[in-house]
Write an enzyme that holds these catalytic residues in place. Structure first.
Site, mmCIF file in Angstrom:
data_model
loop_
_atom_site.group_PDB
_atom_site.id
_atom_site.type_symbol
_atom_site.label_atom_id
_atom_site.label_comp_id
_atom_site.label_asym_id
_atom_site.label_seq_id
_atom_site.Cartn_x
_atom_site.Cartn_y
_atom_site.Cartn_z
ATOM 1 N N TRP A 9 0.909 -1.196 -0.082
ATOM 2 C CA TRP A 9 -0.014 0.115 0.086
ATOM 3 C C TRP A 9 0.919 1.383 0.098
ATOM 4 O O TRP A 9 0.494 2.441 -0.190
ATOM 5 C CB TRP A 9 -0.925 0.052 1.261
ATOM 6 C CG TRP A 9 -0.210 -0.312 2.579
ATOM 7 C CD1 TRP A 9 -0.174 -1.408 3.090
ATOM 8 C CD2 TRP A 9 0.648 0.495 3.201
ATOM 9 N NE1 TRP A 9 0.531 -1.412 4.331
ATOM 10 C CE2 TRP A 9 1.141 -0.229 4.368
ATOM 11 C CE3 TRP A 9 0.969 1.905 3.221
ATOM 12 C CZ2 TRP A 9 2.013 0.245 5.361
ATOM 13 C CZ3 TRP A 9 1.678 2.520 4.122
ATOM 14 C CH2 TRP A 9 2.255 1.668 5.226
ATOM 15 N N ASN A 10 2.228 1.330 0.144
ATOM 16 C CA ASN A 10 2.866 2.718 0.343
ATOM 17 C C ASN A 10 3.204 3.125 -1.003
ATOM 18 O O ASN A 10 3.103 4.568 -1.152
ATOM 19 C CB ASN A 10 4.096 2.017 1.067
ATOM 20 C CG ASN A 10 5.230 1.256 0.863
ATOM 21 O OD1 ASN A 10 4.821 0.437 -0.258
ATOM 22 N ND2 ASN A 10 6.470 1.411 1.144
ATOM 23 N N LYS A 25 -2.628 -8.534 -7.452
ATOM 24 C CA LYS A 25 -3.320 -8.420 -6.120
ATOM 25 C C LYS A 25 -2.830 -7.376 -5.538
ATOM 26 O O LYS A 25 -1.736 -7.232 -4.867
ATOM 27 C CB LYS A 25 -3.222 -9.502 -5.545
ATOM 28 C CG LYS A 25 -4.083 -10.360 -4.558
ATOM 29 C CD LYS A 25 -4.337 -9.092 -3.494
ATOM 30 C CE LYS A 25 -3.533 -9.145 -2.322
ATOM 31 N NZ LYS A 25 -3.657 -8.160 -1.370
ATOM 32 N N PRO A 26 -3.723 -5.915 -5.689
ATOM 33 C CA PRO A 26 -2.959 -4.837 -4.727
ATOM 34 C C PRO A 26 -3.225 -5.103 -3.319
ATOM 35 O O PRO A 26 -4.172 -6.032 -2.908
ATOM 36 C CB PRO A 26 -3.903 -3.808 -5.320
ATOM 37 C CG PRO A 26 -5.209 -4.256 -5.827
ATOM 38 C CD PRO A 26 -4.755 -5.649 -6.130
ATOM 39 N N ALA A 27 -2.730 -4.112 -2.589
ATOM 40 C CA ALA A 27 -2.901 -4.187 -0.899
ATOM 41 C C ALA A 27 -4.570 -3.773 -0.830
ATOM 42 O O ALA A 27 -5.086 -2.786 -1.776
ATOM 43 C CB ALA A 27 -2.103 -3.365 -0.066
ATOM 44 N N GLY A 80 6.382 -6.373 -0.369
ATOM 45 C CA GLY A 80 5.856 -6.421 0.829
ATOM 46 C C GLY A 80 6.710 -6.592 1.779
ATOM 47 O O GLY A 80 8.167 -6.436 1.829
ATOM 48 N N SER A 81 6.292 -7.023 3.103
ATOM 49 C CA SER A 81 7.124 -7.254 4.350
ATOM 50 C C SER A 81 7.922 -8.583 4.120
ATOM 51 O O SER A 81 7.470 -9.493 3.371
ATOM 52 C CB SER A 81 6.278 -7.282 5.601
ATOM 53 O OG SER A 81 5.340 -8.380 5.227
ATOM 54 N N GLU A 113 10.529 -8.310 -3.480
ATOM 55 C CA GLU A 113 11.375 -6.935 -2.952
ATOM 56 C C GLU A 113 10.663 -6.878 -1.479
ATOM 57 O O GLU A 113 9.494 -6.309 -1.352
ATOM 58 C CB GLU A 113 10.513 -5.615 -3.862
ATOM 59 C CG GLU A 113 11.128 -5.897 -5.412
ATOM 60 C CD GLU A 113 12.729 -5.692 -5.234
ATOM 61 O OE1 GLU A 113 13.122 -5.085 -4.306
ATOM 62 O OE2 GLU A 113 13.298 -5.990 -6.441
ATOM 63 N N LEU A 114 11.438 -7.014 -0.495
ATOM 64 C CA LEU A 114 10.987 -7.055 0.868
ATOM 65 C C LEU A 114 11.528 -5.819 1.765
ATOM 66 O O LEU A 114 11.673 -4.829 1.109
ATOM 67 C CB LEU A 114 11.331 -8.450 1.706
ATOM 68 C CG LEU A 114 11.111 -9.660 0.740
ATOM 69 C CD1 LEU A 114 11.797 -10.705 1.308
ATOM 70 C CD2 LEU A 114 9.456 -9.641 0.412
ATOM 71 N N CYS A 168 10.286 1.542 1.940
ATOM 72 C CA CYS A 168 11.380 0.525 2.306
ATOM 73 C C CYS A 168 12.835 1.091 2.326
ATOM 74 O O CYS A 168 13.813 0.480 2.513
ATOM 75 C CB CYS A 168 11.179 -0.461 1.402
ATOM 76 S SG CYS A 168 11.285 0.074 -0.549
ATOM 77 N N GLU A 179 12.206 -2.511 10.968
ATOM 78 C CA GLU A 179 11.835 -1.421 10.209
ATOM 79 C C GLU A 179 10.808 -0.487 10.475
ATOM 80 O O GLU A 179 9.575 -0.993 10.862
ATOM 81 C CB GLU A 179 11.527 -2.007 8.756
ATOM 82 C CG GLU A 179 11.198 -1.125 7.592
ATOM 83 C CD GLU A 179 10.547 -1.895 6.415
ATOM 84 O OE1 GLU A 179 10.025 -2.988 6.567
ATOM 85 O OE2 GLU A 179 10.687 -1.776 5.357
#
Ligand code: NAD
Length: 489
Positions: free
Chosen positions: A156-157, A180-182, A233-234, A255-256, A289, A386
């Site tokens: 979502w960021n 699949k978006p947030a 995401g996370s 990409e975390l 991130c 983070e």
């Protein structure tokens, strides 16, 4: 919501070129984090509908991959033009659902669109190789082929750019996608779908599914027809998806999270470094991130750096991102505010010093005032996690070796920042830092041509640049034998 083109605001999933509601009738509200008002509703799809999206993408793949690269390029450039033409509406949608200030949202639309243009062209350069043959009378080489359907799961960021950075690469390569978006920020993704349709991208090439995150991901990861999974995401969710994707041995790129060190050397102008650190910390309210998470400052310049940093951050205006001259919008939800508060409390209870940050000034329940704490140590949560909030933690160091050791003291390895003009120190740090990206004497480092990504538990693979399109390509080797004597083989 006042848009020039209200049709960009869609409250349905988009599958096989059709706007789709949930078969089970389940819905979820999407909230404006600044006001906590409901912006709209999205359907929660059933598992069979997620499979239908995969089926549509799989069917569309046949035609889409058969197009010439320049034909796919034309379609993607038409999409790019529409993103630019509708930039203001896309930015408003983004600010409403994500909270970031409108100028930042405009910047993200520009940034997101730039990947579409870049990959549209890069799709024409997916060259194979000619291999000098070690086999008599044979010609050897490689051809690049699209992997097939790609599932793209995004956070979502950055509700728009995290989609285009993946989708444009995949589509330029000849893949079709299921996005699949947030669930916090679905409307940017749906506006992208509307514009993709207008750009003449055929039905089934770009699909957007919505629903319970774990349920949707479970279907996408276990579907054999999905050949690649690209996730941003996370780290905990990334780990889970990697595990789930093992069942069908997919191509996985992740990409975390990051925990970026920002190293300030003894030789720099502390004011310049402090202003740069503020820029690297507070964008997107720290929900980035790449945000400077641990600011490591040499003891010779520490006190001055802290003074300038505090002075600069005090000037930042916090409020609803739709209002002009706002620098910091809300956090995404109350849980994020609670997490930020707990990180600050933890640091203070373990001996850190609060320099600035008065939460009583917050303009609403989802806002967190920019906060600066010093004397941060490695036992504190702010060091390990983070923080994803406008909270800056500063630590003093004495030697380069100490700074490097501190910077590498994390399981993350996405970005690092180094501020120094000493060329030996630059080179030593560049080589010693365990990060996928190192930004030296600047905080602006991203864009379409660069290989964005991390090492350690910050991820696998790269996005952007020539490496980004490779994530969606297979290399097919050929050995063409029985040729007689082939000169040069
Ligand atoms: P998240 O991991 O909670 O969610 C990301 C996506 O995964 C969303 O679509 C979400 O709906 C889905 N998801 C959540 N829980 C799930 C589950 N149990 N099973 C399957 N799917 C699930 O991350 P977030 O909070 O949306 O985003 C913030 C994180 O993203 C931060 O860690 C940040 O560092 C990272 N991030 C990384 C990059 C990068 O390029 N490396 C860029 C932006 C954000």
């Amino acid at each position: 919501m006042k848009l020039n083109d209200p049709r960009l605001f869609r409250q349905y999933a988009y599958i096989d070129g059709k706007w789709t509601h949930g078969d089970g009738g389940r819905e979820e509200a999407v909230i404006d984090p600044a006001t906590e008002e409901t912006l709209g509703h999205i359907p929660l799809l059933e598992s069979h509908q997620i499979r239908a999206a995969v089926e549509a993408a799989d069917q569309a793949f046949v035609q889409w991959r058969a197009l010439r690269a320049d034909e796919r390029c034309e379609r993607l450039l038409a999409w790019y033009d529409l993103l630019q033409a509708n930039r203001e509406d896309l930015a408003i949608i983004m600010t409403l659902e994500q909270g970031k200030p409108l100028p930042d949202a405009r910047g993200e639309v520009e940034y997101g669109a730039s990947f579409v243009r870049w990959f549209a062209e890069e799709g024409k350069r997916t060259f194979g190789q000619t291999i000098p043959s070690h086999i008599p009378n044979a010609a050897l080489g490689t051809i690049k082929e699209p992997v097939g359907v790609a599932a793209l799961i995004t956070p979502w960021n950055f509700p728009l750019a995290m989609i285009t950075r993946k989708a444009a690469a995949a589509m330029a390569a000849g893949c079709t996608v299921v996005v699949k978006p947030a669930s916090e920020t679905p409307f940017s993704a749906l506006a992208l779908a509307e514009l993709a349709e207008r750009a003449g991208i055929p039905a089934g090439v770009f699909n957007v599914v919505l629903g319970d995150a774990a349920q949707v991901s479970d279907v996408l990861c276990h579907e054999d027809r999905v050949k690649a999974l690209s996730f941003t995401g996370s780290t905990p969710v990334g780990r889970l998806l990697l595990e789930q994707s093992a069942s069908t041995v997919k191509r996985v790129s992740l990409e975390l999270g990051g925990n970026a060190p920002f190293i300030v050397g003894p030789d720099v102008n502390p004011k310049e470094a402090a202003f740069a650190a503020v820029a690297a910390k507070f964008q997107t309210a720290g929900q980035d991130c790449l945000a400077a998470n641990r600011i490591l400052v040499h003891e010779d310049v520490h006190d001055e750096f802290v003074e300038y940093f505090a002075e600069r951050m005090k000037a930042l205006k916090v409020g609803n991102g739709l209002v002009s001259e706002i620098d910091i919008g809300p956090l995404i939800h109350r849980r994020a505010v609670e997490k930020a508060a707990s990180i600050v409390d933890d640091a203070l209870s373990r001996g850190a010093t609060l320099v600035h940050g008065d939460q009583s000034m917050a303009p609403g329940p989802n806002f967190f005032m920019p906060t600066l704490i010093t004397d941060v140590t490695s036992e504190m949560k702010i060091w390990r996690e983070e923080n994803f909030a406008p909270v800056a933690g500063v630590t003093r160091y004495s030697t380069d070796e100490e700074a490097i050791e501190m910077a590498n003291d994390t399981e993350y390895g996405l970005a690092a920042y180094v501020f120094t003009h000493d060329i030996r120190r630059i080179w030593t740090m560049l080589r010693a830092l365990q990060n996928g990206m190192v930004s030296i004497n600047t905080v602006k480092m991203t864009g379409p041509p660069i290989p964005f990504g991390g090492v350690k538990q910050s991820g696998l693979g790269r996005e952007g640049g020539t490496a980004g399109i490779e994530e969606f390509l297979d290399t097919k080797y050929y050995c063409l034998g029985g040729l007689g004597s082939v000169s040069g083989s």
